[in-house]
Scaffold this active site. Sequence first.
Site, PDB file in Angstrom:
ATOM      1  N   CYS A  55       0.900  -1.303  -0.051  1.00 22.50           N
ATOM      2  CA  CYS A  55       0.100  -0.138  -0.014  1.00 22.50           C
ATOM      3  C   CYS A  55       1.018   1.188  -0.192  1.00 22.50           C
ATOM      4  O   CYS A  55       0.478   2.176  -0.692  1.00 22.50           O
ATOM      5  CB  CYS A  55      -0.983  -0.204   1.285  1.00 22.50           C
ATOM      6  SG  CYS A  55      -2.036  -1.477   1.487  1.00 22.50           S
ATOM      7  N   ASP A  87      -2.396  -3.594   7.624  1.00 21.05           N
ATOM      8  CA  ASP A  87      -3.444  -4.773   8.083  1.00 21.05           C
ATOM      9  C   ASP A  87      -2.957  -5.859   7.463  1.00 21.05           C
ATOM     10  O   ASP A  87      -3.752  -6.969   8.075  1.00 21.05           O
ATOM     11  CB  ASP A  87      -4.803  -4.087   7.945  1.00 21.05           C
ATOM     12  CG  ASP A  87      -5.169  -2.854   8.728  1.00 21.05           C
ATOM     13  OD1 ASP A  87      -4.453  -2.304   9.382  1.00 21.05           O
ATOM     14  OD2 ASP A  87      -6.266  -2.343   8.751  1.00 21.05           O
ATOM     15  N   CYS A 128      -2.719   3.120   2.818  1.00 22.62           N
ATOM     16  CA  CYS A 128      -3.282   2.132   3.791  1.00 22.62           C
ATOM     17  C   CYS A 128      -4.558   2.461   4.803  1.00 22.62           C
ATOM     18  O   CYS A 128      -4.364   3.628   5.049  1.00 22.62           O
ATOM     19  CB  CYS A 128      -2.167   1.200   4.509  1.00 22.62           C
ATOM     20  SG  CYS A 128      -2.680  -0.617   4.990  1.00 22.62           S
ATOM     21  N   ASP A 129      -5.267   1.473   5.119  1.00 25.60           N
ATOM     22  CA  ASP A 129      -6.477   1.643   5.548  1.00 25.60           C
ATOM     23  C   ASP A 129      -6.546   2.877   6.845  1.00 25.60           C
ATOM     24  O   ASP A 129      -7.418   3.679   6.448  1.00 25.60           O
ATOM     25  CB  ASP A 129      -7.019   0.283   6.574  1.00 25.60           C
ATOM     26  CG  ASP A 129      -7.261  -0.816   5.316  1.00 25.60           C
ATOM     27  OD1 ASP A 129      -6.939  -0.815   4.139  1.00 25.60           O
ATOM     28  OD2 ASP A 129      -7.657  -1.758   5.740  1.00 25.60           O
ATOM     29  N   LYS A 130      -5.705   2.631   7.773  1.00 31.76           N
ATOM     30  CA  LYS A 130      -6.019   3.916   8.664  1.00 31.76           C
ATOM     31  C   LYS A 130      -5.107   4.945   8.345  1.00 31.76           C
ATOM     32  O   LYS A 130      -5.226   6.126   9.069  1.00 31.76           O
ATOM     33  CB  LYS A 130      -5.196   3.127  10.074  1.00 31.76           C
ATOM     34  CG  LYS A 130      -6.014   1.978  10.390  1.00 31.76           C
ATOM     35  CD  LYS A 130      -7.528   1.830  10.351  1.00 31.76           C
ATOM     36  CE  LYS A 130      -8.067   0.482  10.656  1.00 31.76           C
ATOM     37  NZ  LYS A 130      -7.814  -0.578   9.513  1.00 31.76           N
ATOM     38  N   CYS A 201      -5.421  -2.702  -1.326  1.00 33.61           N
ATOM     39  CA  CYS A 201      -6.393  -3.647  -1.864  1.00 33.61           C
ATOM     40  C   CYS A 201      -7.312  -3.111  -2.805  1.00 33.61           C
ATOM     41  O   CYS A 201      -7.979  -2.031  -2.398  1.00 33.61           O
ATOM     42  CB  CYS A 201      -7.198  -4.449  -0.824  1.00 33.61           C
ATOM     43  SG  CYS A 201      -6.088  -5.185   0.399  1.00 33.61           S
ATOM     44  N   GLU A 451      -9.697  -5.913  13.883  1.00 37.30           N
ATOM     45  CA  GLU A 451     -10.665  -6.141  12.922  1.00 37.30           C
ATOM     46  C   GLU A 451     -10.392  -7.787  12.567  1.00 37.30           C
ATOM     47  O   GLU A 451      -9.173  -8.292  12.563  1.00 37.30           O
ATOM     48  CB  GLU A 451     -10.263  -5.521  11.525  1.00 37.30           C
ATOM     49  CG  GLU A 451      -9.148  -5.512  10.545  1.00 37.30           C
ATOM     50  CD  GLU A 451      -9.071  -4.952   9.416  1.00 37.30           C
ATOM     51  OE1 GLU A 451      -9.579  -3.791   9.538  1.00 37.30           O
ATOM     52  OE2 GLU A 451      -8.379  -5.522   8.330  1.00 37.30           O
ATOM     53  N   SER A 477     -12.805  -5.950   8.623  1.00 32.33           N
ATOM     54  CA  SER A 477     -12.008  -5.361   7.433  1.00 32.33           C
ATOM     55  C   SER A 477     -13.114  -4.960   6.304  1.00 32.33           C
ATOM     56  O   SER A 477     -14.024  -5.371   6.428  1.00 32.33           O
ATOM     57  CB  SER A 477     -11.111  -6.361   6.822  1.00 32.33           C
ATOM     58  OG  SER A 477     -10.858  -6.162   5.276  1.00 32.33           O
TER      59      SER A 477
END
Length: 570
Positions: A55, A87, A128-130, A201, A451, A477
């Site tokens: 990511c 993650d 990336c996610d966070k 992702c 998660e 997730s």
Amino acid sequence: MPNSHSLHKHQSRIVTDGITRVEQRAFLRATGLGDEDLEKSFVGIVSTAGENTPCSMSLAPQADSARLGVAEGGGVPISFTTISISDGTTMGHAGMRMSLPSRELIADSVEMSARAHAYDGLVTIAGCDKTLPAMMMAIVRLNLPSIFVFGGAMLPGYSAAGDERTVLNAVEGIGQYQSGHITLSELDNIERTCAVTVGACPGQFSANTMAMVAETLGLSLLGSSSIPAVYSERLVIGRKAGKRVMQIINAGGPLPRELITRKSLENACAAVAATGGSTNAVLHIPAIAHEAGILFDFEDMAKVFQRTPLIADLSPGGRFLVKDLNRIGGVPAVLNALLQGGYLHDDTLTITGRPLAEELAQHAGPDGKIVHPCSAPLAATGGLVMLRGNLCPNGAWIKTAGLKSLYFEGPAHVFENEEECAKAVASQTYAPGSVLVVRNEGPKGGPGMREMLAVTAAIYGQGMGEQVALLTDGRFSGATRGMCIGYASPEAAMGGTIALVQNGDIIRINAADGTLELVVSEAELQNRRSTFIKSDIRQNTGVLEKYVRLVGPTHLGAVTHTGGFKQEYP
């Protein structure tokens, strides 16, 4: 000796101007700045570039492009980086406890650097996610001329038969192997072919959902977030972002808190609902609002989700990936469809300073296949539904996109943590028709609110995605699918009813009418409360110790400070 009177130079004057700033200028000259540079605006370019996750591996070149844009716009670009937590590699073990707390740490680190060095503006880049909500939280908190750039998603891999593969195939493949549906060799092949480029992702999971939120809120350039990480066009976006932040500095706005309003937050919720986006948005949107001093909780989001149709056929609930959305116009295609259907406020500001409707007029609308018009939706209401009842007075969430049934009732099978549940799933020692209850995984109780994609994907891979339900005070997730309810608030560690559930209790889930009930009398619940011995919150040191002391309730975004208010800078 610089003593600028330029209107384009604001906070950084405190470190460049006057007799008493000889030492500061000496340090700045040691970084390679000259007299002309000291007269210009200083713009921090912060990314989460690193090698710990695909990511983040495409971010450094994009940050370099942003530097070119800032310089072209007449400013001095100053690059720095902050952490990211993958993650993908923390899933399913204790490392996942660091993921949500990293959101606060990243936001804090950007704030600290920007305030300490008195930057005039920021370009923030994350992948990336966070890291995405963290950057948005930081720039709203600082309220400096700023822009957010998403690093882009990876491209899918392919099976020998030509079918697209993503990381979701890998995590669900574990359950398929455990249940005997595929061989170990087939699972190994999935592992080697599902993630083949850098980037986040590729489905409408947490990263792409929050990138879409950034565009909708006006913090990013419209049409920028859906461009894949490996496309050279991402470098063009970086350069445009650098130029744009200089234009904002020179014009005096729009500033982040002009962009973050109740209307723009409702627009962001509509975009999430319309695309079957990640349930993690229910944590991050309130947290961004919190930085602007706006109370925007589960209930506020639920109202928008309930009135917004599902119109985008995106994975994990649908058939297409974000690279397909990019092909037909990106996020603006979704927003145009919502605008045409009357589901958006059209007068919110964008990063250009122009109203959303005016900006969207330059972009394509729905194609009818990947993004449907609101007159022909995939479902009448959005892909996320808030549930409320005696089990979760402050709410819990389920993603309904792709579900065959919105109703489930069954006996509880209680687990005190994720590991207990994962062990039962791996050994398939759970019964069809049951509700797997995983508690003590909230922000305080976990701590860190892990998660549970490893668990939910294994269940789905075993073909049990809608044969059992899973309820937790932890989170999921964006790739999670099936009858999975998370974010139950209050969490067990804060006295939530989920702490009182016993094996065999009947739990009734009705996503059609938004209810989640523990079928136990109030008298019995009161009796259980009176005899309940609260588990000690896990003993922690370091960052998790501080996090447990500060973190607030789930339904308010699990934030760690008192919120946005007017501050004198720096």
